[in-house]
Design an enzyme around this catalytic site. Structure first.
Site, PDB file in Angstrom:
ATOM      1  N   HIS A 114       0.817  -1.207   0.000  1.00 47.88           N
ATOM      2  CA  HIS A 114       0.000   0.000   0.000  1.00 47.88           C
ATOM      3  C   HIS A 114       0.860   1.269   0.000  1.00 47.88           C
ATOM      4  O   HIS A 114       0.318   2.377  -0.051  1.00 47.88           O
ATOM      5  CB  HIS A 114      -0.916   0.028   1.230  1.00 47.88           C
ATOM      6  CG  HIS A 114      -2.042  -0.938   1.177  1.00 47.88           C
ATOM      7  ND1 HIS A 114      -1.885  -2.293   1.414  1.00 47.88           N
ATOM      8  CD2 HIS A 114      -3.352  -0.764   0.904  1.00 47.88           C
ATOM      9  CE1 HIS A 114      -3.056  -2.900   1.304  1.00 47.88           C
ATOM     10  NE2 HIS A 114      -3.962  -1.999   0.993  1.00 47.88           N
ATOM     11  N   GLY A 115       2.180   1.136   0.059  1.00 51.18           N
ATOM     12  CA  GLY A 115       3.086   2.282   0.078  1.00 51.18           C
ATOM     13  C   GLY A 115       2.858   3.285  -1.043  1.00 51.18           C
ATOM     14  O   GLY A 115       2.972   4.497  -0.817  1.00 51.18           O
TER      15      GLY A 115
END
Length: 186
Positions: A114-115
């Site tokens: 999800h970075g």
């Protein structure tokens, strides 16, 4: 220990809810290659880590506040995932500005799982080929990225991976990418 990253200083941008393995494994690989890292966060003290987003996974000491950091102080940026971590970062103006400063300076940025959500908020993914956790791929596409389902993708200054299962390939790719970049700090 190898020395590909000797003398390099890498910023790790993370907040409470960071997926522990997505911070620890890349950080260990960076240390193993000779880099120095600093954990930047929204508040001083420690941040709470998670395993599988739900289970507590201990705490990590914060080295520096995001509001006190500058892209000029680092050679590259690492954005680990977890759902809560990047959701907090993308709502913080200092975090978004710092990510944008790294991108504008052409410095390497690596993001896993999800970075890349914070990259979307910084508006730096347009025209880039990226991968991520499946649930944020629509966000990446809507922000103008070409999204692919691959273990690790490097496009210019960006290296991205999908999940913790991709960590071995991700770690190798970021060491290579960070070692090829112009060293900014001495």
């Amino acid at each position: 220990m190898t020395n590909e990253l000797r003398g390099r200083k890498i910023a790790i941008l993370a907040a409470d809810g960071v997926e522990r393995v997505e911070l620890d494994q890349p950080r260990g690989a960076l240390y193993g290659a000779g880099a120095q890292t600093e954990l930047l966060s929204l508040h001083p003290g420690e941040i709470e880590a998670r395993q599988f987003d739900i289970n507590p996974a201990g705490t990590l000491p914060v080295d520096r506040l995001i509001s006190d950091a500058s892209a000029d102080d680092y050679d590259a940026l690492l954005l680990p995932g977890g759902t809560v971590n990047p959701d907090q970062l993308r709502r913080n103006a200092d975090a978004v500005s710092l990510v944008k400063a790294f991108a504008d300076a052409g410095k390497p940025i690596a993001a896993i799982c999800h970075g890349p959500w914070t990259l979307v908020e910084a508006d730096v993914v347009r025209g880039r080929r990226l991968t991520s956790w499946p649930s944020i791929r629509t966000d990446l596409r809507n922000a103008g990225a070409e999204v692919v389902d691959e273990e690790v993708v490097t496009d210019g200054q960006f290296t991205t991976s999908r999940s913790p299962a991709d960590l071995p390939a991700f770690c190798a790719a970021i060491i290579h990418q960070f070692s090829q970049a112009k060293q900014a700090t001495a």
